[in-house]
Design a protein around this motif. Structure first.
Motif, short mmCIF file in Angstrom:
data_model
loop_
_atom_site.label_atom_id
_atom_site.label_comp_id
_atom_site.label_asym_id
_atom_site.label_seq_id
_atom_site.Cartn_x
_atom_site.Cartn_y
_atom_site.Cartn_z
N LEU A 23 0.88 -1.17 0.00
CA LEU A 23 0.00 0.00 0.00
C LEU A 23 0.92 1.22 0.00
O LEU A 23 1.28 1.76 1.04
CB LEU A 23 -0.92 0.00 1.22
CG LEU A 23 -1.80 -1.24 1.40
CD1 LEU A 23 -2.68 -1.10 2.64
CD2 LEU A 23 -2.67 -1.50 0.17
N ARG A 24 1.34 1.61 -1.19
CA ARG A 24 2.45 2.56 -1.32
C ARG A 24 2.15 3.94 -0.74
O ARG A 24 3.03 4.57 -0.17
CB ARG A 24 2.87 2.68 -2.79
CG ARG A 24 3.61 1.44 -3.25
CD ARG A 24 4.00 1.44 -4.70
NE ARG A 24 4.59 0.14 -5.03
CZ ARG A 24 5.91 -0.10 -5.07
NH1 ARG A 24 6.77 0.87 -4.84
NH2 ARG A 24 6.37 -1.30 -5.35
N THR A 25 0.93 4.39 -0.88
CA THR A 25 0.62 5.72 -0.34
C THR A 25 0.73 5.72 1.19
O THR A 25 1.20 6.67 1.80
CB THR A 25 -0.78 6.20 -0.76
OG1 THR A 25 -1.74 5.20 -0.40
CG2 THR A 25 -0.85 6.44 -2.26
N VAL A 26 0.31 4.60 1.81
CA VAL A 26 0.41 4.47 3.28
C VAL A 26 1.88 4.38 3.68
O VAL A 26 2.33 5.07 4.61
CB VAL A 26 -0.35 3.21 3.78
CG1 VAL A 26 -0.15 3.02 5.28
CG2 VAL A 26 -1.82 3.31 3.44
N LYS A 30 4.00 6.99 6.08
CA LYS A 30 4.58 6.57 7.36
C LYS A 30 6.10 6.74 7.38
O LYS A 30 6.68 7.09 8.41
CB LYS A 30 4.21 5.12 7.68
CG LYS A 30 2.76 4.90 8.01
CD LYS A 30 2.20 5.82 9.07
CE LYS A 30 2.67 5.55 10.46
NZ LYS A 30 2.00 6.42 11.47
N LEU A 31 6.76 6.51 6.26
CA LEU A 31 8.22 6.71 6.21
C LEU A 31 8.56 8.17 6.47
O LEU A 31 9.52 8.49 7.18
CB LEU A 31 8.79 6.26 4.86
CG LEU A 31 8.80 4.75 4.60
CD1 LEU A 31 9.38 4.45 3.22
CD2 LEU A 31 9.59 4.00 5.66
N GLN A 98 13.80 3.99 9.16
CA GLN A 98 13.12 2.82 9.73
C GLN A 98 11.73 2.68 9.11
O GLN A 98 11.07 3.67 8.83
CB GLN A 98 12.98 2.98 11.25
CG GLN A 98 14.30 3.03 12.00
CD GLN A 98 15.01 1.69 12.10
OE1 GLN A 98 14.48 0.67 11.64
NE2 GLN A 98 16.19 1.68 12.68
N TYR A 99 11.31 1.43 8.93
CA TYR A 99 10.00 1.14 8.33
C TYR A 99 8.91 0.94 9.38
O TYR A 99 7.73 1.14 9.10
CB TYR A 99 10.09 -0.12 7.46
CG TYR A 99 11.02 0.07 6.27
CD1 TYR A 99 10.52 0.40 5.02
CD2 TYR A 99 12.40 -0.06 6.42
CE1 TYR A 99 11.35 0.59 3.93
CE2 TYR A 99 13.25 0.12 5.33
CZ TYR A 99 12.72 0.46 4.10
OH TYR A 99 13.57 0.65 3.04
N ASN A 107 2.62 4.29 17.17
CA ASN A 107 3.08 5.17 16.07
C ASN A 107 2.93 4.52 14.70
O ASN A 107 3.12 5.17 13.67
CB ASN A 107 4.54 5.58 16.27
CG ASN A 107 4.71 6.56 17.41
OD1 ASN A 107 3.72 7.15 17.87
ND2 ASN A 107 5.92 6.73 17.89
N ASN A 108 2.63 3.23 14.69
CA ASN A 108 2.43 2.51 13.42
C ASN A 108 0.94 2.51 13.07
O ASN A 108 0.09 2.71 13.92
CB ASN A 108 2.95 1.08 13.54
CG ASN A 108 4.41 1.05 13.96
OD1 ASN A 108 5.29 1.49 13.22
ND2 ASN A 108 4.67 0.55 15.16
N VAL A 109 0.65 2.23 11.80
CA VAL A 109 -0.75 2.15 11.37
C VAL A 109 -1.04 0.74 10.86
O VAL A 109 -0.22 0.15 10.14
CB VAL A 109 -1.09 3.24 10.32
CG1 VAL A 109 -0.32 3.03 9.02
CG2 VAL A 109 -2.58 3.29 10.04
#
Length: 281
Positions: A23-26, A30-31, A98-99, A107-109
């Motif tokens: 899901l490239r936009t996500v 996040k990056l 970091q991914y 902090n992650n989705v």
């Protein structure tokens, strides 16, 4: 459990095409959000060039086979990658992107997609895994759900088949956990696990599990499926199993059985305890 549901038509807009599974936009968002570096007391963001390169570097080709590729991606997800930034004074310095934020899970989705359409490697149509779970836009888990009348064996065979080179290995090269389930039975494994090594999970933190069952299951009795989905895919547990309970051993990827998971947790707790003199076992 904290997963955001994405409808199919929305999810497909986040990908380049049906062959692409990120899901490239996500991931891009996040990056940018999770990563920064300090220069002379000032917090700076990474260049868009490096963000895009970080996405490309995560998407390893399958040239070395599924498990080797999965291992390379695992290392990248665990450790991040270094990128050179041009600083305001004209100098250059490398910093890590970091991914995943392993320390602060909030902090992650987390996303869930059902009937995730993926184009086959051999070009003969598509495959639709029932549920795919994403962390920061990266596929972390695949769940195959069957009716109660259909045996686990069929779900496992389907999952094993889908990882084959003619099907959709480009999805499984990212994946940490896989599950085959019906209402009454559940078995789990990891990338490329042979059928005979799929395992059952028995939760030993019953109090923790019951809290989440009360939050998530209403107006009916919890099933084995409910219990195992919480035990393995609660965001905190999914990241913990990925980080501490997964290893690669001579081109075989292994994930802990529940006995190992809970025993190790108890050992760590014992090691951390100190007596009145401050000594540890």
């Amino acid at each position: 459990l904290g997963y955001q549901y994405i409808p199919t038509e929305v999810e497909q807009q986040m990908r380049q095409n049906l062959y692409d599974v990120l899901l490239r936009t996500v991931l891009e968002e996040k990056l940018k959000e999770l990563n920064s570096y300090e220069f002379k007391g000032e917090i700076r963001k990474f260049s868009s060039t490096n963000i895009q390169q970080a996405i490309r570097d995560l998407d390893e080709s399958l040239t070395n086979g599924l498990v080797k590729t999965n291992e390379a991606i695992y290392e990248t997800i665990m450790n991040g990658r270094s990128y050179t930034e041009l600083l305001p004074d004209g100098s250059k310095k490398s910093f890590t992107i970091q991914y995943i934020d392993w320390k602060n899970i909030e902090n992650n989705v987390f996303h869930v997609v059902e009937e995730f359409v993926v184009e086959r490697m051999d070009g003969r149509g598509t495959v639709r895994p029932d549920l795919v779970l994403f962390v920061n836009g990266i596929p972390f888990a695949v769940i195959e759900c069957k009716r109660a009348s259909i045996s686990m064996k069929q779900g496992i065979e389907q999952m094993v088949r889908n990882q084959g080179k003619d099907y959709i290995p480009q999805l499984f090269k990212f994946v940490q956990l896989v599950m085959a389930t019906n209402k009454n039975e559940t078995m789990y494994a990891t990338c490329n696990t042979p059928k005979k090594f799929w395992s059952v999970w028995k939760e030993e933190k019953e109090d923790w599990l019951n809290i989440w069952l009360e939050k998530t299951v209403q107006n009916r009795l919890p099933t084995n499926q409910d219990r195992n989905i919480i035990s393995l895919f609660h965001p905190e547990r999914l990241l913990e199993i990925t980080r501490y309970f997964t290893l690669f051993d001579n081109d075989v990827k292994k994930v802990a059985r529940y006995q190992q998971y809970f025993a190790i947790k108890e050992i760590v707790k014992t090691i951390e305890e100190r007596d009145e003199n401050g000594n540890r076992q």
